[in-house]
Design a protein around this motif. Sequence first.
Motif: not given
Length: 269
Positions: A165-169
């Motif tokens: 569920g992590q969001h890398a941006f």
Amino acid sequence: MMIMQTIIKPSLLACALFIAAANCAAEDKPTINSPRGGWNYGGLTDKSGDTRASYPLPPIDRGTQKNRTLIEGHILEAGKQRKHTLIVNGNPMVLNYGTDGRYERHYAFGSGSNNIEIKGPDGKSLQRVQYYEANTQQLSPQLRVICSWDAPEAEVDLHIITPDGQHAFFAAPILNGGGGLDVDSVDGPGPEMFTTIAPKHGAYHVFVNYWGNYGAGGYNFDEGQRKQPIITARVTLVFYENTAKEKRESFVIPLRKIGDLNLVKSFMF
């Protein structure tokens, strides 16, 4: 009075013209000034402490970008702006360059064998260099996602949703547990790269977003500043890079307006 004449045989003349043409062709080849033969831990020189910033200079030091490497050189067609292609480890990217014919791109390399190639508009290979990264701390990634695009005025962002569920941006480039965006291009045609040497098992979701533009006045959301009606992004998934198990998938995504958010690929690792 005897007049001496020099007679050039057709075969010799043809040979001379061939040599001249070959010399011109050699002069027209683009150059790859850096990297060449190792830039971090190669040869007798250790440049690992080199603090020279990669281009374009990021407004924030994201930490994970510290191992980026500058690829630079010269396209000997200044002012013509023909579309050359930069291929790094088999990953093609549009190579934009200035009116002086100079180009600069950054990349995050893993250990082992790496190669850089420039192809001309006709697809022919014009220049190629090979490099072996001997720094064993630069482990080759098991999963890499590379995004580049064909409009230097556009700001395109890569977004990765991981199995936990992590969001890398751009605003949260580093993942808990390691990995993340190790190249975040802020004003140019990319690349942006997501890299992890120990990917979690499960579903990954890859998105690209046409965030806005970047020009002399800074960031903007003016559609009129686009130089072409459709911006084309290329996203490449690389699994087990620089190993016998390496495989890749590439996708071409059209971006028609600022704000476009596209799901490129959902996959299981």
